[in-house]
Motif scaffolding. Sequence first.
Motif, short mmCIF file in Angstrom:
data_model
loop_
_atom_site.label_atom_id
_atom_site.label_comp_id
_atom_site.label_asym_id
_atom_site.label_seq_id
_atom_site.Cartn_x
_atom_site.Cartn_y
_atom_site.Cartn_z
N LEU A 143 0.82 -1.20 0.00
CA LEU A 143 0.00 0.00 0.00
C LEU A 143 0.86 1.26 0.00
CD1 LEU A 143 -2.99 -0.89 2.35
CD2 LEU A 143 -2.84 -0.98 -0.14
N GLY A 144 1.98 1.25 0.71
CA GLY A 144 2.90 2.38 0.64
C GLY A 144 3.49 2.55 -0.74
N THR A 194 7.54 3.35 2.60
CA THR A 194 7.53 1.98 2.07
C THR A 194 8.74 1.20 2.56
OG1 THR A 194 6.39 2.78 0.08
CG2 THR A 194 7.47 0.63 -0.05
N LEU A 252 0.76 4.29 8.16
CA LEU A 252 0.28 4.22 6.79
C LEU A 252 -1.19 4.63 6.68
CD1 LEU A 252 0.93 3.40 3.86
CD2 LEU A 252 0.16 1.10 4.44
N SER A 253 -1.99 4.32 7.69
CA SER A 253 -3.41 4.68 7.65
C SER A 253 -3.58 6.20 7.60
CB SER A 253 -4.13 4.11 8.87
OG SER A 253 -4.04 2.70 8.89
N TYR A 312 6.57 9.01 0.72
CA TYR A 312 5.89 7.71 0.55
C TYR A 312 6.90 6.59 0.31
CZ TYR A 312 1.87 10.79 -0.14
OH TYR A 312 0.91 11.75 0.01
N GLY A 365 -2.62 11.46 1.69
CA GLY A 365 -2.17 11.35 0.31
C GLY A 365 -3.32 11.38 -0.68
N ILE A 366 -4.42 10.71 -0.37
CA ILE A 366 -5.57 10.72 -1.27
C ILE A 366 -6.16 12.13 -1.36
CG2 ILE A 366 -7.88 9.81 -1.64
CD1 ILE A 366 -6.97 7.22 -0.35
N LEU A 392 0.84 4.02 -3.02
CA LEU A 392 0.67 5.45 -2.81
C LEU A 392 1.77 6.25 -3.49
CD1 LEU A 392 -1.24 7.40 -1.39
CD2 LEU A 392 0.21 7.24 0.64
N SER A 422 -2.11 7.58 4.20
CA SER A 422 -2.93 7.24 3.03
C SER A 422 -4.07 8.24 2.86
CB SER A 422 -3.49 5.82 3.17
OG SER A 422 -2.45 4.89 3.22
N VAL A 427 -12.60 4.30 0.85
CA VAL A 427 -11.83 4.42 2.09
C VAL A 427 -12.70 4.93 3.24
CG1 VAL A 427 -9.91 5.64 3.17
CG2 VAL A 427 -9.63 4.71 0.87
N SER A 456 -11.39 1.14 -5.43
CA SER A 456 -10.15 1.09 -6.21
C SER A 456 -10.38 0.49 -7.60
CB SER A 456 -9.10 0.28 -5.46
OG SER A 456 -9.55 -1.04 -5.20
#
Length: 312
Positions: A111-112, A150, A165-166, A146, A172-173, A115, A169, A205, A230
Amino acid sequence: MRLAPGEQRSLFFRAQSSGTLTLDAQIWESAAFARHSRLTLMLQSGYIAMLAALCSYNLLLFFALRERNFLLYVLFAASLGGGMLAQSGLGAQYLWSDGSELDNRALPFFLGLALALGTLFTREFLDTRHALPRWHKLLGQACAVYFGMTLGSLLLPVDRALQTLSVISIVGILLLLACGLAGLLRRSPGARIFVLAELALMAGVVLMSLRNFTLLPSNLVTANSVQFGSALEMLLLSFGLAARLGSSSASSWRPARPSCAASRKPSGPCRNRSVCSNSEWPSAPPPSPRPTRASAPSPCRTRSPAWPTASA
């Protein structure tokens, strides 16, 4: 476990995992649980198959056109698919061993990476280098963060990596959505489709977060809302790439005008006014003098000293 009609029991569960773990406090009948499991597996398999098809299609386009947009899309979709495999448990069931260190760290790592690659894809898709230079620099800095996250997911404790990461994320979105809105105001090609794609992912999300905080019931839609969001995002971005490719081809294509030399015959000048400029078009020849009729010479009527005088 069998329960008699009207019987009540208190059940206690203890679950422990070094990675991600989602438990639903729901008791199923055997037949209903089997149907639910088959439906969930079908949805997860369809999601992975759709991502695989989109990756294959865009990878072929990259090999044919050598456009970096398509390669970044493939890497973005593949990393997102890896994260969904880790979350759903299909990766541990079919690709790597269950409960291993790879199984625990696969979700934050993929997921990282998704992103970071999604941010790189956004820069290329919206052409921020020329259309949005400030956003281009900001997205570059975010992408460095990011990628660092990772790599950190391989070293940090799994629970700390997932918590970090939560938060990153969601930020980032929102950052990508704001960049898409800025491109939409600048009328960048494909910005409208990009904004719709990010909104679809954001909706998934948000539904998942509300379900995790027990604000929404856990059902087939809320449990797989990230996959639905997604998947819609990937489809819209693929359509956006096709639309950008079509618009760029239409703007760069111009009908070739035949040259004047190609339409000129060896025996004379060019007679095709549609391909020759005004300077190349041969002007009309000057009118030739009209032939005059020759007349006999007449005697001079002007008196001169040698003119004969009449005799008296």
